[in-house]
Design an enzyme around this catalytic site. Sequence first.
Site, PDB file in Angstrom:
ATOM      1  N   GLN B 213       0.827  -1.206   0.000  1.00 24.97           N
ATOM      2  CA  GLN B 213       0.000   0.000   0.000  1.00 24.97           C
ATOM      3  C   GLN B 213       0.862   1.257   0.000  1.00 24.97           C
ATOM      4  OE1 GLN B 213      -2.585  -2.180   3.317  1.00 24.97           O
ATOM      5  NE2 GLN B 213      -3.291  -0.086   3.057  1.00 24.97           N
ATOM      6  N   ARG B 326      -4.602   7.283  17.385  1.00 27.54           N
ATOM      7  CA  ARG B 326      -5.923   7.318  16.759  1.00 27.54           C
ATOM      8  C   ARG B 326      -6.987   6.683  17.660  1.00 27.54           C
ATOM      9  NH1 ARG B 326      -8.573   8.549  11.647  1.00 27.54           N
ATOM     10  NH2 ARG B 326      -6.693   9.334  10.658  1.00 27.54           N
ATOM     11  N   THR B 462      -3.260  11.695  10.730  1.00 26.33           N
ATOM     12  CA  THR B 462      -2.961  12.559  11.866  1.00 26.33           C
ATOM     13  C   THR B 462      -1.498  13.000  11.844  1.00 26.33           C
ATOM     14  OG1 THR B 462      -2.659  10.587  13.229  1.00 26.33           O
ATOM     15  CG2 THR B 462      -4.806  11.651  13.285  1.00 26.33           C
ATOM     16  N   GLU B 732     -12.498   3.152   5.935  1.00 27.83           N
ATOM     17  CA  GLU B 732     -12.426   2.670   7.312  1.00 27.83           C
ATOM     18  C   GLU B 732     -13.715   2.793   8.126  1.00 27.83           C
ATOM     19  OE1 GLU B 732      -8.960   5.235   7.719  1.00 27.83           O
ATOM     20  OE2 GLU B 732      -7.955   3.600   8.741  1.00 27.83           O
TER      21      GLU B 732
END
Lengths: 492, 789
Positions: B213, B326, B462, B732
């Site tokens: 990815q 997170r 983030t 997500e």
Amino acid sequence: MRRTVRFLLNDREFSLEGFDPTLTLLDWLRNERRLVGTKEGCAEGDCGACTVLIGRLRNRELRYEAINACIRFVATLDACHIVTVEHLKKASGGLHPVQQAMVELHGSQCGFCTPGIVMSLTALWLGAAQAPSRERIEEALAGNLCRCTGYGPIISALDRAYEIEASSADSLNVGRAEVARKLAGLADREVIEISEGGRRLFAPATADQFAELTAAHPDATLVAGATDVGLWITKMLMRPATVIALGRIGELDRIEDKGDHLVIGALVSVSDARAALGGLDPQIDELIRRFGSEQVRNAGTIGGNVANGSPIGDSPPVLIALGASVILRRGSERRTVPLEQFFIAYKKQDRQPGDFVEALIVPKPRPGTLFHVSKISKRFDEDISAVCAAFRLERDEAGLTTNAVLAFGGMAATPKRAAAAEAALAGRAFDAQAAEAAALALASDFKPLDDWRASARYRSTVAANLIRRFQAETATGSVHRVAGILRSDAHA
Amino acid sequence: MHKPVFAANRDQVTGGVYQSTRHDSGHKHVAGEALYIDDMPEPAGLLHAALGLSHCAHGLIKEIDLSAVKDSPGVELVLTAADIPGVNDISPSNHHDDPVFAEGKVMFWGQPIFAVIARTRNEARLAAAKARITYEELPAVLDIAAARKNGQDFVAEPMSLNRGDLDAAMAAAPRRIKRSMNLGGQEHFYLESHIALAVPGEDGDVTVYSSTQHPSEIQHAVAHVLGVPSNAITCEIRRMGGGFGGKETQGNIFAAIAALAARRTGQAVKLRPDRDDDMVATGKRHDFVIDYEVGFDDEGHILAVDILFAARCGFSADLSGPVTDRALFHADNAYFYPAVRLNAQPWRTHTVSNTAFRGFGGPQGVVGAERLIEEVAYATGKDPLEIRKLNFYGGPGRDLTPYHQTVEADLSAEIIAKLEESSDYQARRAEIRAENLRENARGGPFRRGIALTPVKFGISFTNSWQNQAGALVNVYTDGSVSVNHGGTEMGQGLYIKVAQVVAQAFQIDLDMVKITPTTTAKVPNTSPTAASSGTDLNGMAALNACNNIKERMIAYAVEKHGVPADQVEFLPGRVRVGNREIEWPDFVKEVYSNRIQLSSSGFYRTPDIHWDRKAGRGRAFYYYSYGAAASEVTIDTLTGEYRVERVDILHDVGSSLNPAIDIGQIEGGFVQGMGWLTTEELWWDDKGRLRTHAPSTYKIPVASDRPRIFNIELLNKPNHMPSIHRSKAVGEPPLVLPISVLHALSDAVASIGDYKIFPDLDAPATPERVLFAVEAMRARVRERNGSHG
């Protein structure tokens, strides 16, 4: 003796000799034929990404079944038609109806499981004139893992495939007679021997040849569908010196109905056994429906499930409860052993070198017999039992228990009867108090293990509860299941 | 000559945005013609690698005897740490704690120690099994409890979020509950396991085809290991057979070893681990212990929240810092906490290093938030849904998150209200409770449960610097277009969505847009395809590239044809210049003939976001995606087995770029999340050996686990922020929706105690955990009704 394996792959005939006797079909397809549509997801027959169709002549009729190519040996595919996803497209280049429907309904995301899913759906589509029920589709897909879609569009795709066009246009139906003719031409009664580097595989065509070979090679690994032995090769990296495969022996692939009992040949696949055994009781049918996956049931045999002696095999508890025995043969000698005595210790059976399981004798339950079968696993489909239970109870005219057989898998090192619990039921009415006594007595019958499937406490608790459930079901005259085909609609 | 049609329909292009276009590879997937790395034609002389893994969770390596490995048939080369010319580290987070090969010490059972290169894959695997390695075992700290007890260190600096005077607010709260829950991890189980194919080139260059990815990360890791500059390494990936976060960093090791072997042998080398090796040697979703205290009033208003999220991170940092961050970012879910203290503990353990997994710690945070709601509901005797509504964010004074971002355009209340009605929640709940109480009286075995849970999910990395993307768009002289960008395709439909954006921009049919494999040679310095951001970032970058080309075209038309810019219009298959309409390929040819560049890179960085991690303040997210699910289950109180009867979902994806793809993401994400919270259980033995290391032992959902009734709807309301065509991210957030299944199971368990006792159900809620929750509930009931003993 023949030193070649002959089969059809898609539209080509092959005759192979001198290769690794435990070469898997998947490795051969991908590495040597570069047919890369068939994928490896797990190499243990659990994910279905490697699903292909195997066509075989059965009573002169050509039948296609889905199997896992990752754990099937090429050397065991004599006189078969192997069909991979590359064969499904029409000669015109157009997609097969099942493929077309999968595209239209967004049935693929990452696409890696997709060829296998297409093959499983195609097997279903070939075998049914009309769109099967959702339950049947789910059953056929239990051995095809998809991590992306949530399965909804895949299930719907089969319905859509039936709307697209008649099955006559499909490539497998078009050449059917020709394939059947070719396969018939490949079959013979020669013993096949495939060898390489001092390792060999024999594939006899008759039971007598098989008996001779097993007597001559008592240390050989015997293999039917290879749904267990396949993993010895792919996962444990074992390389047995001698393998003897049962796959061509038609006379072992028979079920005989003898009125009060069935005789099931060692080569009868779990799928084929389902019709006969499942007919004895819907709970048995449900158990077999949940045995492995469709691909595993098509390849694996009841004989193999018994012969390998696993403490968590799905068939032994129910066979023990039915009072089954196993016919062992060595050379021309045969002996019959009650199944419950066949399992001696963990993976140790009453089978001497040179012995092989020829058939199982399965008595039918007498009318009025009470019966219960439960398989408890983390996941409902395609999982190995935490606890598998099969109970049979016979009562006299006064309603007192004359014979109770409580057989369990997953509770001990072998499939085993619960002697103390059975004793607690004997000679009394099968009421809630009796069930409670039996449930409590289980503690002295079993000291199950903690492992990744379940804790000892869970196994013990559930086993006891299943005896309670058996009694409650007897009292209410209905079967209580939260899922599956036995689920009653009372709470739906 | 064949003349392509650029817009079959002159009113609207086919395959532009907002259309349910099929996946670009759908027809290849079903035919077995979509090529994954293992399917690519193999270079002549290709060699195969296999890994040698440690059989010790924590220990000093006393002796490595690889003589039998080297002598094994077909073996060409054996590699250990000593063979690494660059650095023996592939840490994706600059912690320098992630060796390619263990050196001197092993830190988990399954850690790679060596690799063997042989002529065939089977020969490599057989050879690897012949290693003799001895260890001096050291105490192994395997889980969170042991880490806490042993005073292990953290793998990364923990984050802390604080707002208001928590201690005072907690002390002042009329009611308080303090408890803890366990939440299991999750194996990605992408169907295609990791794989890397390295092809050596000139001057020490290597091209690596990697199932990743994050191609830029692969490029950098390989360059570091080989000790070469990044420009010597190219990473390419056309598609993955699933990723789910498991291929954000975990591909590094396979790529590095394949590249190292390719450099050493001068031949192409492929490394495709067996599924078991893949599952044992690569990281998973973090499991957590969530210690919480909540202060609230009698109505159920939450007044103070104090949560400690302790995570099992494994032996190295990997992404555990941002993952545990997170968890805190989502520990509010959709709720306003007047005073709050959130802390993370990223514990180091002697297990595989846990990593990104769809949601990236966020789902674990939401589980914590919803657990508080459940606690308050049982304590106050109210429907958890009522507690949820009481505590939603709500305008000035109630709109600040624990990280001091103002919640704007909150859709929670609207979505919940609509779903409550469309799912007939209230009537079904009443009916279920009445039936359960009848079953209690009758002693029947089955109980049903229902729950409706929301999700609010922050969209942006983030790590603010990661919110950037590049693209390259080429218009060829026949009018056909190719697009390349830094995002990767793992099944989520990113490629098709970006292609739709390009088709829309140029007003040509989608089949005139060629989608090309992601490669670091075309678009450099890319962020991982992660954080649900793939379409937001790469779609914008591609649009930017298209707009650059269009601007040049317009400028040309203005100059050449003397029309004002606003009279140059891109219509389906043609361009209007003043009063003339010119067919697209003719216009392209004309522009080209006048020496105008028809290729452009594009770039995008998310505006408006900033984050000060130390202070715990900022605008961490560009916007939020919302959704909610109502789930109904039936449980068997004798065995703990259950079935999901019905699920209704309403989900916010802004203006959907492709409703079919988005619904697929929601549906698949839901089922994957349901697996996490129900049957997927990771089980290590006391030696630290993962025993659920294959699909035979690790149980992801199959077809029959799908809810019996499954309704999914899109909210279809434009994003209030200017995102790509006002769409919202979808990867997500849906994974969080099946918390409703966990709570429905809880609800069914609670019926045993007439809904008066907190069910205290941990996850994954396997049949075993459900049965034991039922048994615990029965024991509590017996305690309560002492007389029935």
